[in-house]
Scaffold this motif. Structure first.
Motif, PDB file in Angstrom:
ATOM      1  N   THR A 170       0.829  -1.209   0.000  1.00  0.00           N
ATOM      2  CA  THR A 170       0.000   0.000   0.000  1.00  0.00           C
ATOM      3  C   THR A 170       0.862   1.257   0.000  1.00  0.00           C
ATOM      4  O   THR A 170       0.596   2.212  -0.737  1.00  0.00           O
ATOM      5  CB  THR A 170      -0.939  -0.009   1.219  1.00  0.00           C
ATOM      6  OG1 THR A 170      -1.691  -1.223   1.230  1.00  0.00           O
ATOM      7  CG2 THR A 170      -1.893   1.182   1.177  1.00  0.00           C
ATOM      8  N   ILE A 221       1.102   4.476  -2.556  1.00  0.00           N
ATOM      9  CA  ILE A 221       0.969   5.889  -2.159  1.00  0.00           C
ATOM     10  C   ILE A 221       2.098   6.718  -2.765  1.00  0.00           C
ATOM     11  O   ILE A 221       1.886   7.850  -3.233  1.00  0.00           O
ATOM     12  CB  ILE A 221       0.940   6.025  -0.617  1.00  0.00           C
ATOM     13  CG1 ILE A 221      -0.371   5.428  -0.067  1.00  0.00           C
ATOM     14  CG2 ILE A 221       1.090   7.484  -0.178  1.00  0.00           C
ATOM     15  CD1 ILE A 221      -0.409   5.296   1.445  1.00  0.00           C
ATOM     16  N   VAL A 276       1.390   8.105  -6.343  1.00  0.00           N
ATOM     17  CA  VAL A 276       0.295   9.020  -6.695  1.00  0.00           C
ATOM     18  C   VAL A 276       0.601  10.431  -6.215  1.00  0.00           C
ATOM     19  O   VAL A 276       1.324  10.631  -5.227  1.00  0.00           O
ATOM     20  CB  VAL A 276      -1.053   8.542  -6.096  1.00  0.00           C
ATOM     21  CG1 VAL A 276      -1.404   7.163  -6.613  1.00  0.00           C
ATOM     22  CG2 VAL A 276      -1.040   8.579  -4.577  1.00  0.00           C
ATOM     23  N   ASP A 279      -2.157  12.665  -5.982  1.00  0.00           N
ATOM     24  CA  ASP A 279      -3.468  13.167  -5.595  1.00  0.00           C
ATOM     25  C   ASP A 279      -3.696  12.835  -4.117  1.00  0.00           C
ATOM     26  O   ASP A 279      -3.673  11.657  -3.720  1.00  0.00           O
ATOM     27  CB  ASP A 279      -4.558  12.528  -6.450  1.00  0.00           C
ATOM     28  CG  ASP A 279      -5.944  13.008  -6.044  1.00  0.00           C
ATOM     29  OD1 ASP A 279      -6.318  14.129  -6.414  1.00  0.00           O
ATOM     30  OD2 ASP A 279      -6.635  12.225  -5.343  1.00  0.00           O
ATOM     31  N   TYR A 280      -3.892  13.871  -3.294  1.00  0.00           N
ATOM     32  CA  TYR A 280      -4.007  13.665  -1.848  1.00  0.00           C
ATOM     33  C   TYR A 280      -5.157  12.736  -1.495  1.00  0.00           C
ATOM     34  O   TYR A 280      -4.983  11.819  -0.686  1.00  0.00           O
ATOM     35  CB  TYR A 280      -4.186  15.008  -1.128  1.00  0.00           C
ATOM     36  CG  TYR A 280      -4.479  14.821   0.341  1.00  0.00           C
ATOM     37  CD1 TYR A 280      -3.465  14.559   1.250  1.00  0.00           C
ATOM     38  CD2 TYR A 280      -5.801  14.866   0.828  1.00  0.00           C
ATOM     39  CE1 TYR A 280      -3.738  14.355   2.593  1.00  0.00           C
ATOM     40  CE2 TYR A 280      -6.089  14.660   2.164  1.00  0.00           C
ATOM     41  CZ  TYR A 280      -5.046  14.407   3.054  1.00  0.00           C
ATOM     42  OH  TYR A 280      -5.320  14.179   4.372  1.00  0.00           O
ATOM     43  N   ASP A 281      -6.345  12.950  -2.051  1.00  0.00           N
ATOM     44  CA  ASP A 281      -7.511  12.136  -1.697  1.00  0.00           C
ATOM     45  C   ASP A 281      -7.276  10.662  -2.035  1.00  0.00           C
ATOM     46  O   ASP A 281      -7.650   9.761  -1.258  1.00  0.00           O
ATOM     47  CB  ASP A 281      -8.755  12.645  -2.421  1.00  0.00           C
ATOM     48  CG  ASP A 281      -9.228  13.988  -1.873  1.00  0.00           C
ATOM     49  OD1 ASP A 281      -9.011  14.228  -0.668  1.00  0.00           O
ATOM     50  OD2 ASP A 281      -9.787  14.784  -2.649  1.00  0.00           O
ATOM     51  N   GLN A 282      -6.638  10.427  -3.172  1.00  0.00           N
ATOM     52  CA  GLN A 282      -6.328   9.041  -3.558  1.00  0.00           C
ATOM     53  C   GLN A 282      -5.333   8.423  -2.577  1.00  0.00           C
ATOM     54  O   GLN A 282      -5.491   7.274  -2.140  1.00  0.00           O
ATOM     55  CB  GLN A 282      -5.771   9.015  -4.989  1.00  0.00           C
ATOM     56  CG  GLN A 282      -5.617   7.596  -5.549  1.00  0.00           C
ATOM     57  CD  GLN A 282      -5.074   7.615  -6.976  1.00  0.00           C
ATOM     58  OE1 GLN A 282      -4.914   8.665  -7.588  1.00  0.00           O
ATOM     59  NE2 GLN A 282      -4.789   6.439  -7.497  1.00  0.00           N
ATOM     60  N   ALA A 283      -4.334   9.223  -2.192  1.00  0.00           N
ATOM     61  CA  ALA A 283      -3.330   8.734  -1.235  1.00  0.00           C
ATOM     62  C   ALA A 283      -3.984   8.440   0.121  1.00  0.00           C
ATOM     63  O   ALA A 283      -3.690   7.425   0.775  1.00  0.00           O
ATOM     64  CB  ALA A 283      -2.211   9.757  -1.083  1.00  0.00           C
ATOM     65  N   ARG A 284      -4.914   9.359   0.550  1.00  0.00           N
ATOM     66  CA  ARG A 284      -5.593   9.174   1.841  1.00  0.00           C
ATOM     67  C   ARG A 284      -6.421   7.894   1.837  1.00  0.00           C
ATOM     68  O   ARG A 284      -6.422   7.130   2.805  1.00  0.00           O
ATOM     69  CB  ARG A 284      -6.490  10.380   2.113  1.00  0.00           C
ATOM     70  CG  ARG A 284      -7.192  10.368   3.462  1.00  0.00           C
ATOM     71  CD  ARG A 284      -7.985  11.665   3.634  1.00  0.00           C
ATOM     72  NE  ARG A 284      -8.607  11.739   4.934  1.00  0.00           N
ATOM     73  CZ  ARG A 284      -9.771  11.193   5.272  1.00  0.00           C
ATOM     74  NH1 ARG A 284     -10.450  10.504   4.355  1.00  0.00           N
ATOM     75  NH2 ARG A 284     -10.261  11.310   6.499  1.00  0.00           N
ATOM     76  N   SER A 285      -7.114   7.648   0.737  1.00  0.00           N
ATOM     77  CA  SER A 285      -7.935   6.429   0.630  1.00  0.00           C
ATOM     78  C   SER A 285      -7.069   5.171   0.744  1.00  0.00           C
ATOM     79  O   SER A 285      -7.435   4.195   1.412  1.00  0.00           O
ATOM     80  CB  SER A 285      -8.703   6.420  -0.704  1.00  0.00           C
ATOM     81  OG  SER A 285      -9.605   7.505  -0.758  1.00  0.00           O
ATOM     82  N   LEU A 286      -5.933   5.222   0.082  1.00  0.00           N
ATOM     83  CA  LEU A 286      -5.010   4.069   0.151  1.00  0.00           C
ATOM     84  C   LEU A 286      -4.500   3.871   1.576  1.00  0.00           C
ATOM     85  O   LEU A 286      -4.441   2.742   2.089  1.00  0.00           O
ATOM     86  CB  LEU A 286      -3.830   4.277  -0.803  1.00  0.00           C
ATOM     87  CG  LEU A 286      -4.123   4.100  -2.306  1.00  0.00           C
ATOM     88  CD1 LEU A 286      -2.967   4.631  -3.139  1.00  0.00           C
ATOM     89  CD2 LEU A 286      -4.362   2.618  -2.615  1.00  0.00           C
TER      90      LEU A 286
END
Length: 558
Positions: free
Chosen positions: A11, A15, A18, A20-27
């Motif tokens: 994971t 991270i 990427v 993109d913060y939102d994508q990183a946060r989801s991961l």
């Protein structure tokens, strides 16, 4: 690697890819919560690196989430460090883990400082202080343990010098358990202890155990230090001495030459350590009765020692002593005495008249006088050696036993058989007590006692003791050792004396096969067996075979 830990790595790697913060946060939120409970240090380190990446792509509001995640890491590490500091049953951090944790916390402290999160920063710095304190205490505790281990090593060396090998082994093993725990099983310091244990087993005559520990030491030194390090050369040298003791002279030479290649390359051709290796190679050639090669290497060693250490150094005296032993073996007794007296003059001046090295020289001079039939002088020098050894080592030391053996041999030569047996029994009592019932020294003493019974005409007792000697040699040295061949030859002589020529031939041929393999046909020891075979075939009136071996022995022309 545990499944959850593996998922953390996968994971975090995603991270890093990427922006993109939102994508990183989801991961990040998919990472298993167990990473905080199990406190896998490498996994947490990777987790913090992932958060650090998220900071680089986050706005001011989004960084709050990152701070919360760092808080979880910090609390997890803090709780774990606190538990380990107060719970004696809990395992301590490995040094590598400690450095990783300090690295994680330093990154976190820097991030909090940049964000102005003073309280959070202080909490992280408190954790750093706690772990640094634990690290210092652990280092202090480990040093105390290592100091104790080094004391055990010194005690082991003292017991070894006294010939108390069981006690030496006991204290070496205590030192080893500490070094293995603190340094690990692949550290050069641990290799040093393995090497010491090997030398003790070798002195005890337990050659397989000795080789086991030498190989452990060698594996570590080759891996950690390389194949060209002086410490690696020391183990090559020691393994060579072991092969030499077991009569495997070709392997001994291979390992001495490995050591020599390192010494010459790393230390140079004029270094005393290089001279020592030349000396060791010389001893192998001497054991093989190749006296010309032996003297060549002794002279190389002597040239270095006289140049670097001087003619009055005890190490130089050792080479004088060794060269003398070659001249004695060649029957050049005047030269032997000359070199022994050189060695004696240096040792008496540098070490004193009561030093064990001085005793060794007295012993060796006695051996020359014995060879020339000057038995009174021989006895005088053996008794000088005995006085020193009894005083320095005590009456229960194997070296003292050796001198009793030597004095017994003089009494045998002058036909005082009762006195000879008295001294042999003194020697036997010591070696049985100190070395155990299956050591080579006991076999040698049985062999000597058998010689007395043979000289007295008590052939049954002689055979009994020769066979006792043979049983030990077969176990301790093996079927192909030259010392085993000596006992086969002695048994053949007894069978010859009682007129059992077939049995005598059986044992004489066993000796011949070993000596031919070890020394070749053109060697004095092999020729001695050929002479015996010639006599035995003559006694059986097999004149053709008798002549064949007489020619091989150099007694008849072809």
């Amino acid at each position: 690697m545990k499944r959850n830990e593996k998922l953390t790595y996968i994971t975090c790697n995603a991270i890093f890819q990427v922006n993109d913060y939102d994508q990183a946060r989801s991961l990040l939120l998919t990472i298993p919560q167990s990473v905080f409970k199990e406190v896998s240090i490498p996994a947490l380190s990777y987790y913090v690196d992932a958060i650090k990446h998220m900071y680089s792509i986050a706005n001011a509001d989004q960084k709050y989430f990152c701070n919360v995640q760092l808080e979880r890491v910090m609390l997890s590490l803090y709780r774990d460090a606190l538990k380990r500091s107060i719970d004696e049953e809990e395992s301590k951090y490995e040094p590598e883990e400690t450095e990783q944790i300090l690295g994680i916390l330093s990154i976190m402290a820097k991030i909090y400082s940049e964000q102005g999160e003073i309280i959070a920063e202080n909490e992280v710095r408190e954790a750093i202080i706690l772990i640094e304190d634990q690290k210092a205490k652990q280092a202090e505790s480990e040093q105390r343990d290592l100091d104790m281990a080094n004391s055990f090593v010194k005690m082991a060396n003292t017991f070894k010098e006294k010939g108390e090998y069981s006690s030496a082994l006991e204290y070496s093993m205590k030192a080893l358990s500490i070094y293995e725990e603190i340094r690990g099983t692949e550290h050069p310091d641990t290799a040093t202890i393995y090497n010491q244990i090997a030398t003790i087993y070798q002195a005890m005559g337990k050659y397989r155990k000795a080789m086991e520990y030498y190989e452990k030491a060698l594996t570590i030194r080759e891996k950690a230090l390389g194949t060209e390090h002086p410490d690696t050369a020391i183990t090559y040298n020691d393994i060579a001495t072991l092969y030499q003791a077991t009569g495997d002279y070709s392997k001994a030479k291979v390992y001495y030459e490995k050591a020599l290649a390192i010494d010459e390359k790393v230390l140079g051709t004029d270094n005393p350590s290089t001279a020592t290796t030349y000396n060791n190679i010389a001893t192998v050639y001497q054991d093989m009765c190749n006296y010309a090669e032996s003297l060549k290497y002794y002279e190389k060693a002597l040239t270095i020692k006289e140049k670097v250490l001087g003619t009055d150094n005890p190490s130089t005296a050792t080479t004088y002593n060794n060269m003398a032993s070659v001249y004695k073996a060649k029957g050049e007794y005047d030269k032997a005495i000359n070199y022994y007296e050189k060695a004696l003059a240096v040792r008496e001046k540098a070490l004193g008249t009561e030093h064990l090295s001085t005793a060794t020289t007295y012993n060796n001079i006695a051996g020359v006088y014995k060879a020339t039939g000057e038995y009174n002088k021989a006895k005088e020098y053996y008794e000088k050696a005995l006085a020193i050894r009894e005083k320095a080592l005590g009456t229960d030391h194997p070296d003292t036993a050796t001198t009793y053996n030597n004095i017994a041999s003089i009494y045998k030569e002058v036909c005082e058989y009762d006195k000879a047996m008295e001294y042999y029994e003194k020697a036997l009592d010591i070696v049985e007590k100190t070395l155990g019932a299956e050591h080579y020294y006991i076999a040698a003493t049985y062999n000597n006692m058998a010689g007395v019974y043979k000289a007295m005409g008590e052939y049954e007792k002689a055979m009994e003791y020769y066979k006792k000697s043979l049983d030990i040699k077969l176990k301790a040295l093996g079927e192909e050792h030259t010392l085993t061949a000596n006992t086969y030859q002695n048994i053949a002589f007894v069978y010859e004396a009682i007129g059992d020529y077939d049995k005598a031939l059986e044992y004489a041929h066993k000796a011949r096969e070993i000596n031919e393999k070890a020394f070749g046909e053109d060697n004095s020891k092999t020729k001695g067996v050929y002479t015996l075979l010639s006599d035995l075939y003559a006694a059986k009136e097999d004149h053709e075979r008798s002549h064949e071996y007489a020619v091989k022995a150099g007694l008849d022309d072809e």
